[in-house]
Design a protein around this motif. Structure first.
Motif, PDB file in Angstrom:
ATOM      1  N   ASN A 264       0.799  -1.225   0.000  1.00 61.17           N
ATOM      2  CA  ASN A 264       0.000   0.000   0.000  1.00 61.17           C
ATOM      3  C   ASN A 264       0.834   1.279   0.000  1.00 61.17           C
ATOM      4  OD1 ASN A 264      -2.887  -0.445  -0.011  1.00 61.17           O
ATOM      5  ND2 ASN A 264      -2.445  -1.756   1.762  1.00 61.17           N
ATOM      6  N   GLU A 265       2.022   1.146   0.544  1.00 59.28           N
ATOM      7  CA  GLU A 265       2.911   2.296   0.645  1.00 59.28           C
ATOM      8  C   GLU A 265       3.190   2.941  -0.717  1.00 59.28           C
ATOM      9  OE1 GLU A 265       7.271   2.889   2.487  1.00 59.28           O
ATOM     10  OE2 GLU A 265       6.249   1.099   3.165  1.00 59.28           O
ATOM     11  N   LEU A 266       3.102   2.140  -1.783  1.00 62.66           N
ATOM     12  CA  LEU A 266       3.480   2.667  -3.091  1.00 62.66           C
ATOM     13  C   LEU A 266       2.438   3.618  -3.681  1.00 62.66           C
ATOM     14  CD1 LEU A 266       5.353  -0.346  -4.730  1.00 62.66           C
ATOM     15  CD2 LEU A 266       6.249   1.593  -3.448  1.00 62.66           C
ATOM     16  N   LYS A 267       1.244   3.650  -3.079  1.00 58.09           N
ATOM     17  CA  LYS A 267       0.252   4.652  -3.510  1.00 58.09           C
ATOM     18  C   LYS A 267       0.834   6.064  -3.369  1.00 58.09           C
ATOM     19  CE  LYS A 267      -3.815   2.166  -1.981  1.00 58.09           C
ATOM     20  NZ  LYS A 267      -4.809   2.050  -0.907  1.00 58.09           N
ATOM     21  N   LYS A 268       1.594   6.226  -2.303  1.00 61.06           N
ATOM     22  CA  LYS A 268       2.200   7.528  -1.995  1.00 61.06           C
ATOM     23  C   LYS A 268       3.138   8.014  -3.080  1.00 61.06           C
ATOM     24  CE  LYS A 268       4.687   7.721   1.803  1.00 61.06           C
ATOM     25  NZ  LYS A 268       4.842   6.917   3.007  1.00 61.06           N
ATOM     26  N   TYR A 269       3.603   7.109  -3.923  1.00 58.46           N
ATOM     27  CA  TYR A 269       4.569   7.500  -4.952  1.00 58.46           C
ATOM     28  C   TYR A 269       3.936   7.496  -6.334  1.00 58.46           C
ATOM     29  CZ  TYR A 269       7.650   7.038  -1.029  1.00 58.46           C
ATOM     30  OH  TYR A 269       8.215   7.200   0.200  1.00 58.46           O
ATOM     31  N   GLY A 270       2.601   7.604  -6.336  1.00 59.79           N
ATOM     32  CA  GLY A 270       1.937   7.851  -7.608  1.00 59.79           C
ATOM     33  C   GLY A 270       1.541   6.634  -8.418  1.00 59.79           C
ATOM     34  N   ALA A 271       1.416   5.459  -7.766  1.00 59.00           N
ATOM     35  CA  ALA A 271       1.010   4.276  -8.514  1.00 59.00           C
ATOM     36  C   ALA A 271      -0.475   4.362  -8.869  1.00 59.00           C
ATOM     37  CB  ALA A 271       1.264   3.016  -7.695  1.00 59.00           C
ATOM     38  N   ASP A 272      -0.817   4.159 -10.157  1.00 61.39           N
ATOM     39  CA  ASP A 272      -2.223   4.045 -10.537  1.00 61.39           C
ATOM     40  C   ASP A 272      -2.717   2.647 -10.199  1.00 61.39           C
ATOM     41  OD1 ASP A 272      -2.565   6.627 -11.904  1.00 61.39           O
ATOM     42  OD2 ASP A 272      -1.066   5.820 -13.288  1.00 61.39           O
ATOM     43  N   LYS A 273      -1.831   1.695 -10.336  1.00 59.62           N
ATOM     44  CA  LYS A 273      -2.211   0.302 -10.107  1.00 59.62           C
ATOM     45  C   LYS A 273      -1.062  -0.425  -9.430  1.00 59.62           C
ATOM     46  CE  LYS A 273      -2.667  -2.802 -13.657  1.00 59.62           C
ATOM     47  NZ  LYS A 273      -3.334  -3.365 -14.835  1.00 59.62           N
ATOM     48  N   ILE A 274      -1.423  -1.259  -8.456  1.00 59.21           N
ATOM     49  CA  ILE A 274      -0.400  -2.058  -7.786  1.00 59.21           C
ATOM     50  C   ILE A 274      -0.718  -3.532  -8.038  1.00 59.21           C
ATOM     51  CG2 ILE A 274       0.640  -2.679  -5.552  1.00 59.21           C
ATOM     52  CD1 ILE A 274      -0.194   0.149  -4.559  1.00 59.21           C
ATOM     53  N   ILE A 275       0.192  -4.195  -8.719  1.00 55.89           N
ATOM     54  CA  ILE A 275      -0.002  -5.617  -8.988  1.00 55.89           C
ATOM     55  C   ILE A 275       0.667  -6.399  -7.871  1.00 55.89           C
ATOM     56  CG2 ILE A 275       0.464  -7.502 -10.619  1.00 55.89           C
ATOM     57  CD1 ILE A 275       0.522  -5.352 -12.848  1.00 55.89           C
ATOM     58  N   LEU A 276      -0.159  -7.095  -7.116  1.00 52.52           N
ATOM     59  CA  LEU A 276       0.345  -7.779  -5.931  1.00 52.52           C
ATOM     60  C   LEU A 276       0.550  -9.257  -6.235  1.00 52.52           C
ATOM     61  CD1 LEU A 276       0.830  -7.326  -2.826  1.00 52.52           C
ATOM     62  CD2 LEU A 276      -1.472  -8.240  -2.528  1.00 52.52           C
TER      63      LEU A 276
ATOM     64  N   CYS B 172       3.572  11.625  -4.431  1.00 53.64           N
ATOM     65  CA  CYS B 172       2.367  12.102  -5.095  1.00 53.64           C
ATOM     66  C   CYS B 172       1.310  11.011  -4.946  1.00 53.64           C
ATOM     67  CB  CYS B 172       2.686  12.470  -6.542  1.00 53.64           C
ATOM     68  SG  CYS B 172       2.033  11.515  -7.853  1.00 53.64           S
ATOM     69  N   GLU B 173       0.367  11.252  -4.072  1.00 50.59           N
ATOM     70  CA  GLU B 173      -0.651  10.249  -3.734  1.00 50.59           C
ATOM     71  C   GLU B 173      -1.469   9.890  -4.978  1.00 50.59           C
ATOM     72  OE1 GLU B 173      -0.861   9.402  -0.340  1.00 50.59           O
ATOM     73  OE2 GLU B 173      -2.354   7.850  -0.710  1.00 50.59           O
ATOM     74  N   ASN B 174      -1.729   8.605  -5.171  1.00 53.15           N
ATOM     75  CA  ASN B 174      -2.558   8.215  -6.309  1.00 53.15           C
ATOM     76  C   ASN B 174      -3.446   7.027  -5.937  1.00 53.15           C
ATOM     77  OD1 ASN B 174      -3.540   8.265  -8.930  1.00 53.15           O
ATOM     78  ND2 ASN B 174      -1.535   8.782  -9.760  1.00 53.15           N
ATOM     79  N   ALA B 175      -4.334   6.664  -6.873  1.00 54.97           N
ATOM     80  CA  ALA B 175      -5.356   5.643  -6.587  1.00 54.97           C
ATOM     81  C   ALA B 175      -4.759   4.344  -6.048  1.00 54.97           C
ATOM     82  CB  ALA B 175      -6.155   5.357  -7.846  1.00 54.97           C
ATOM     83  N   GLY B 176      -3.737   3.870  -6.699  1.00 54.39           N
ATOM     84  CA  GLY B 176      -3.080   2.649  -6.247  1.00 54.39           C
ATOM     85  C   GLY B 176      -4.027   1.474  -6.122  1.00 54.39           C
ATOM     86  N   LEU B 177      -4.830   1.243  -7.155  1.00 55.37           N
ATOM     87  CA  LEU B 177      -5.757   0.110  -7.131  1.00 55.37           C
ATOM     88  C   LEU B 177      -4.976  -1.186  -7.022  1.00 55.37           C
ATOM     89  CD1 LEU B 177      -8.246   1.194  -9.929  1.00 55.37           C
ATOM     90  CD2 LEU B 177      -8.583   1.236  -7.424  1.00 55.37           C
ATOM     91  N   MET B 178      -5.327  -1.962  -6.009  1.00 55.38           N
ATOM     92  CA  MET B 178      -4.591  -3.189  -5.768  1.00 55.38           C
ATOM     93  C   MET B 178      -5.188  -4.318  -6.597  1.00 55.38           C
ATOM     94  SD  MET B 178      -2.084  -3.941  -3.532  1.00 55.38           S
ATOM     95  CE  MET B 178      -2.291  -3.088  -1.976  1.00 55.38           C
ATOM     96  N   LYS B 179      -4.347  -5.035  -7.292  1.00 57.02           N
ATOM     97  CA  LYS B 179      -4.826  -6.151  -8.089  1.00 57.02           C
ATOM     98  C   LYS B 179      -3.973  -7.380  -7.768  1.00 57.02           C
ATOM     99  CE  LYS B 179      -5.188  -7.670 -12.855  1.00 57.02           C
ATOM    100  NZ  LYS B 179      -5.071  -7.413 -14.256  1.00 57.02           N
TER     101      LYS B 179
END
Ligand SMILES: Cc1cc2nc3c(=O)[nH]c(=O)nc-3n(C[C@H](O)[C@H](O)[C@H](O)COP(=O)(O)OP(=O)(O)OC[C@H]3O[C@@H](n4cnc5c(N)ncnc54)[C@H](O)[C@@H]3O)c2cc1C
Ligand SMILES: Nc1ncnc2c1ncn2[C@@H]1O[C@H](COP(=O)(O)O)[C@@H](O)[C@H]1O
Lengths: 321, 260
Positions: A52-64, A167-174
């Protein structure tokens, strides 16, 4: 629209390496330029919270990719899983840190995907559809601008050479089902010194050379400790057996780019400079006023390091109070 | 045990490197050429493995004709035979392209173990060894400081940030060297004499079958070389005493350089 940028993040004991944040920040900047998305892959075991931390760096999507078989980096399983993700997600640009893991993985992916790779990039600029990456050659004696022709363009960035921007971003976790495939390598064990600041990521490096005269590096360790830095060494100090090989800075050792580098009792041979000349500020302490290191240092003190280093620590302690 | 060492000829570390008139290559007139230091560790390790397990050590290199000199040096250290793919255009090739040539040759010769350097100190690419392993479909373990071979497997200590990992791989495999692995021997005089008679097969790039489509689909192309901005020798800090100098340094680091 462009498929955008994919950053392969890197964890060490479920903590992101600093270079991952550098890669994310750079990835965000490039994605914006190309009007594409920034996705990131987080791979390991038991890592959902930290991802989740990577949302803070502008991730639109996080592939887990969270799987017990992926708890340790193994070249083959990680290459298989990532090649599958890349083939399906089709990023235009792939960025990762040029760590021990990142170098191995990026080379393997480059060959698997037949994709161009710029190793150890220190700057990236967007030029129409393709990227121009600056990377040092010949131990930093030359800088090359390379153009990556092909897809995806892979860039492994040198730790500590690009800035971190939040830069905070959506960071939708998938969640992603990993395709681990055929593997040959077997993990046996790992020994890591905990709590030690990694030389290549340290903001401050305090190095000692033959002028240290023995394996007693305690005054350098004290200074490094005060500044939350790491201790390095010249090849001579390593050859004397005073420090481990892993501390060696130079053309046949590690390349470091800290904000502040202290060279204590180091003459400044070209092979040593190859490992530290991209440091932002260099301080040299040497009793020989003609030592070549002084011509590369921002600040030099001529004198005995055994007298000077403890006094420098004392002065720093004063301002830190 | 059939061991192949991937060896590159590179400018000696102390060489001055200048940019040629074309702006994308270096001046080569005054350069002293040597074995890439990390490949020296590879040759040494191959010889030690041969001494312990028997077998042959083959040196494989892609480079211009004069690269035969460095292959001879490795033969003088004790390697058995050499192969050079003579490619005068090597300087324009990227790492993956060199890896494709090496992999093509390796497909035609026997090997149980391939040893490469972690990086060549000219292009500092950290790529070719690992890429060769991938192109051959064999496992690789990079940055190793120790290996043990037994029962058709190799166990390696690989260096990572702040420590080491121990990993085992079946053979055939490729490993890349890290400083600390060994201390390379010097070529002895009898070794140098013997090396002159050891087989050194020089192929041309025309002998290698390369997939044109692959070659053009992925290129990392140098578009400009530049010199890094020269570091200006800075200030020597003056003061009446060591203490005064130390205090002045800390003040400058804080107020001028703003790094404290
Ligand atoms: C192929 C190759 C690869 C190499 N790779 C590397 C590499 O990766 N990294 C590397 O560092 N070197 C490397 N070298 C070695 C390099 O050429 C130098 O020999 C080495 O860097 C010298 O180390 P040094 O400065 O500690 O020792 P020296 O050159 O002996 O310098 C010691 C300095 O300490 C000073 N001194 C002594 N006592 C004191 C005191 N009490 N207070 C203050 N100053 C004092 C002296 O004035 C002197 O300047 C390589 C060489 C080769 C050929
Ligand atoms: N032209 C070449 N011929 C043979 N081996 C090479 C060549 N280029 C690179 N290698 C091998 O690959 C390693 C890594 O090189 P590089 O990826 O260029 O940094 C080197 O240490 C060599 O072992």
């Amino acid at each position: 629209m462009s498929q955008g940028v994919l950053v392969i993040s890197e964890l060490s004991d479920r903590v992101f390496r600093k270079v991952t944040f550098e890669a994310m920040s750079e990835g965000r900047r490039i994605a914006d330029h190309m009007k594409g998305n920034l996705a990131t892959v987080v791979i390991g075991s038991g890592i959902e919270t930290v991802a989740n931390e990577l949302k803070k760096y502008g991730a639109d999507k996080i592939i887990l990719v969270d799987d017990p078989t992926l708890s340790e980096y193994m070249t083959d399983s990680y290459t298989n899983v990532l090649a599958d993700i890349i083939t399906k997600e089709k990023p235009d640009v792939l960025i990762l840190g040029a760590s021990a893991q990142g170098k191995d993985l990026s080379a393997r992916l480059s060959a698997r995907l037949n994709a161009p790779l710029a190793m150890d990039g220190v700057a990236i600029r967007v030029d129409n559809e393709s990227l121009i990456v600056t990377r040092p050659l010949y131990g930093g004696k030359i800088l090359a601008d390379v153009r990556l022709e092909g897809k995806p363009q892979i860039i492994a960035i040198r730790p500590n050479s690009m800035s971190i921007t939040e830069c905070e971003n959506a960071g939708l976790m998938k969640s992603w089902d990993p395709v681990v495939g055929k593997t040959d390598l077997r993990f046996i064990e790992k020994q890591v010194e905990t709590g030690k600041v990694e030389l290549t990521e340290a903001d401050v490096v305090v190095s000692g050379g033959r002028g240290m005269g023995s394996n007693n590096f305690s005054i350098l360790e004290e200074l490094a400790g005060l500044l939350k830095g790491a201790v390095g060494a010249s090849r001579s100090a390593v050859d004397e057996g005073w420090r481990p090989h892993s501390d060696q800075v130079g053309q046949t050792g590690k390349v470091v780019s800290p904000g502040l580098y202290f060279a204590c009792g180091i003459s400044g041979a070209i092979q040593h400079l190859a490992g530290m000349s991209t440091s932002k500020i260099i301080v040299a302490i040497n009793k020989d006023p003609d030592a070549p290191i002084f011509s590369k240092a921002d600040y030099g003190i001529v004198g005995d390091l055994f007298e000077l280093v403890p006094l420098i620590s004392e002065e720093i302690r004063k301002i830190k109070q | 045990m059939e061991i192949v060492v991937l060896l590159k000829q590179v400018p000696a570390t102390e060489s001055y490197i200048g940019i040629a008139d074309d702006g994308v290559s270096i001046k080569t007139d005054d350069i002293k050429w040597v074995i890439n230091p990390y490949d020296e560790y590879a040759v040494e390790e191959a010889l030690r493995i041969k001494e312990a397990h028997g077998g042959t050590v083959t040196i494989l290199s892609v480079g211009p004709q004069k690269a035969t000199e460095t292959i001879r040096t490795a033969l003088a250290m004790g390697a058995d035979q050499g192969i050079l793919v003579n490619d005068p255009t090597i300087a324009t090739r990227d790492g993956l392209s060199i890896a494709r040539i090496l992999a093509a040759v390796l497909k035609s010769i026997p090997f149980d173990l391939i040893i490469a350097g972690q990086r060549a100190i000219d292009d500092d690419n950290f790529l070719v060894g690992t890429a060769v392993a991938e192109l051959l479909g064999i496992p690789n373990i990079s940055l190793i400081i120790k290996e043990d071979i037994a029962d058709g497997k190799i166990k390696c200590h690989r260096t990572i940030e702040g420590g080491t990992v121990v990993i085992e791989s079946p053979l055939p495999a490729l490993i890349t060297t890290q400083r600390g692995l060994n201390e390379p021997r010097y070529a002895s005089l009898p070794g140098i004499m013997k090396a002159k008679k050891k087989p050194l097969d020089v192929k041309t790039i025309m002998d290698i079958e390369l997939d044109r489509a692959q070659e053009t689909a992925s290129v990392t192309r140098i578009v400009a070389l530049k010199l890094p901005s020269e570091r200006k020798g800075g200030r020597i800090i003056q003061g009446d005493s060591a203490r005064a100098k130390a205090a002045e340094l800390v003040r400058l680091l804080r107020e001028e350089a703003k790094v404290l």
